[in-house]
Design an enzyme around this catalytic site. Sequence first.
Site, mmCIF file in Angstrom:
data_model
loop_
_atom_site.group_PDB
_atom_site.id
_atom_site.type_symbol
_atom_site.label_atom_id
_atom_site.label_comp_id
_atom_site.label_asym_id
_atom_site.label_seq_id
_atom_site.Cartn_x
_atom_site.Cartn_y
_atom_site.Cartn_z
ATOM 1 N N LYS A 117 0.442 -1.128 -0.188
ATOM 2 C CA LYS A 117 0.252 -0.259 -0.427
ATOM 3 C C LYS A 117 1.069 1.119 0.219
ATOM 4 O O LYS A 117 0.610 2.629 -0.830
ATOM 5 C CB LYS A 117 -0.925 0.008 1.257
ATOM 6 N N CYS A 231 -7.303 -7.810 6.504
ATOM 7 C CA CYS A 231 -7.462 -8.552 6.133
ATOM 8 C C CYS A 231 -7.802 -9.954 6.468
ATOM 9 O O CYS A 231 -7.440 -10.431 6.165
ATOM 10 C CB CYS A 231 -6.308 -9.069 5.138
HETATM 11 C C1 LIG Z 1 -1.401 -6.557 7.748
HETATM 12 S S1 LIG Z 1 0.122 -6.266 7.252
HETATM 13 C C2 LIG Z 1 1.041 -4.862 6.876
HETATM 14 C C3 LIG Z 1 0.867 -4.903 5.409
HETATM 15 C C4 LIG Z 1 0.902 -3.357 4.671
HETATM 16 N N1 LIG Z 1 0.699 -2.218 5.355
HETATM 17 C C5 LIG Z 1 1.112 -3.733 3.002
HETATM 18 O O1 LIG Z 1 0.012 -3.247 2.473
HETATM 19 O O2 LIG Z 1 2.364 -4.011 2.409
HETATM 20 C C6 LIG Z 1 0.784 -5.618 9.739
HETATM 21 C C7 LIG Z 1 1.836 -4.906 9.576
HETATM 22 O O3 LIG Z 1 1.801 -4.241 10.681
HETATM 23 C C8 LIG Z 1 3.263 -4.502 11.914
HETATM 24 N N2 LIG Z 1 3.314 -4.212 12.931
HETATM 25 C C9 LIG Z 1 2.939 -5.021 14.232
HETATM 26 N N3 LIG Z 1 3.037 -4.674 15.504
HETATM 27 C C10 LIG Z 1 3.063 -3.328 15.234
HETATM 28 C C11 LIG Z 1 3.054 -1.758 15.913
HETATM 29 N N4 LIG Z 1 3.227 -2.117 16.907
HETATM 30 N N5 LIG Z 1 3.344 -0.739 15.789
HETATM 31 C C12 LIG Z 1 4.023 -0.874 13.876
HETATM 32 N N6 LIG Z 1 3.520 -1.952 13.314
HETATM 33 C C13 LIG Z 1 3.622 -3.190 13.735
HETATM 34 C C14 LIG Z 1 3.848 -6.049 11.187
HETATM 35 O O4 LIG Z 1 4.772 -6.052 11.071
HETATM 36 C C15 LIG Z 1 3.345 -6.223 9.106
HETATM 37 O O5 LIG Z 1 4.165 -5.915 8.523
#
Ligand SMILES: C[S@@+](CC[C@H](N)C(=O)[O-])C[C@H]1O[C@@H](n2cnc3c(N)ncnc32)[C@H](O)[C@@H]1O
Lengths: 302, 151
Positions: A117, A231
């Site tokens: 994204k 998702c």
């Molecule tokens: C659904 S994925 C994101 C996908 C990304 N937006 C894309 O379109 O490629 C969720 C992300 O949240 C991150 N995440 C998890 N806990 C988090 C936190 N406390 N702060 C920041 N990022 C976090 C994970 O490492 C993961 O990469």
Amino acid sequence: MTFPKPFIERYNSLVDDPEAFFRALETPLPKSFRVNPLKGNRNQIRTQFEQYGFGITSVPWYEDAFVSDTPNIGATIEHFTGQIYIQELASMLPPLAIRNDLKYGKLLDLAAAPGSKTTQAACLMNNRGVILANDSDYLRTSALRFNIEKQGVVNTVVTNFDARTLRLPEPFPVVLLDAPCSSEGTIRKNPAVLRQWSERLIQTVSTLQKQLITNAYNLTAPGGVLLYSTCTFAPEENEGVVQQLLDTTEATLERVRFQSLQTSPGIEAWRGTPFPGLKHAIRVWPHRTNTDGFFLAKIRKP
Amino acid sequence: MNSTLLSKTEKQDLLTQLRERFGIPAAAFHNKEFMKASKGRIFLVSEESVPFIDSLNPRAAGFLAARMHKTLKPSTNLLQFVGNTITTNKIALTEAQFQDLNKWAETESTEATDGYVALFYRDICIGCGLKKGTSIKTMVPKGKRIPVTFL
Ligand SMILES: C[S@@+](CC[C@H](N)C(=O)[O-])C[C@H]1O[C@@H](n2cnc3c(N)ncnc32)[C@H](O)[C@@H]1O
């Protein structure tokens, strides 16, 4: 595919057409991609792919998105050079939901890795302005950097902070929280999700999401928008998270529409908890759109 | 990433080298800035990113555009990005040459002069190469050399 019993019970009671829903989850996902206008030309790439013998179909709600009848798009010189980006269709919706807001030239993408994204938003911003692309997982920020570089994105600054506690010198007019979730919506691509699935996981992730959305809202400028997406199907991770924010702040929800995409409104209640403010949220169901499952809520901070 | 904006003369020097070696006009970098970091690395970023890079000490910003040591080594990403403006020291690869470079990292060509070159297949810039005599080595990073069967 074997679905855990509580999963079947849960979605039998939530989904409008459970039979079609479960059938869709067992059907392979169409191969989709978007053209990266920072490096490639939509019409040329389409023509070239047709010359390779690929069947390419346009997507009515996004001029840069296409569906291919073959996975061979990954073995093209256009993919090698970053002129296309292979991405599931439903995952392209969040940046489109804030497309007009991106004209402010500043986006905070709080959970950005691996950057599908982020790089899409950079295209919509024509590589101008700035995107602060953050992720708390150091290893995943490497994948984020790789994709940013390959797509020729120059307007991105990558940080590695916990988005629950991140503080910034000033708030952003547009914030995207594509939250970590139980990923139920991606079962078609990755059936392994089911092995990790449990009611308990949903509760744990929901707690994290509530902390994340609270800080995401703090980092949104007055008058600005916060786009929350996942998702997954679980209401605890979707309507439940957004409803808590609506209950504790002045935030309001804005309606989002995608031309010719059969979305559904957010659900009104789940297991005795009402979600009175969520009808403007959007649910994308695999059996309606032949995509992954997705949830989006566009939140306005007064 | 500790980085600072290139000074006016450093930027001028970089733009001159890109123009003289590849014919890339300064206008290709309109609204963009170059930041220098450790080990001679130069990043291409949007103008509007600069204040954020200064205040946040991020992991990365924009993309790696070049390395400046004795000579300027443009990155594959940079050459791909401004590929349609490149006019000199271009090497037009045949399909067999492209596949050799992708698999074995080396091929032969008599086009262009010694030094860094821009590798093309059809009108697509595939990245940076290094020419010495008739030998061409690919500078496309290994992680980006994915198998290509449709070209
Ligand atoms: C659904 S994925 C994101 C996908 C990304 N937006 C894309 O379109 O490629 C969720 C992300 O949240 C991150 N995440 C998890 N806990 C988090 C936190 N406390 N702060 C920041 N990022 C976090 C994970 O490492 C993961 O990469």
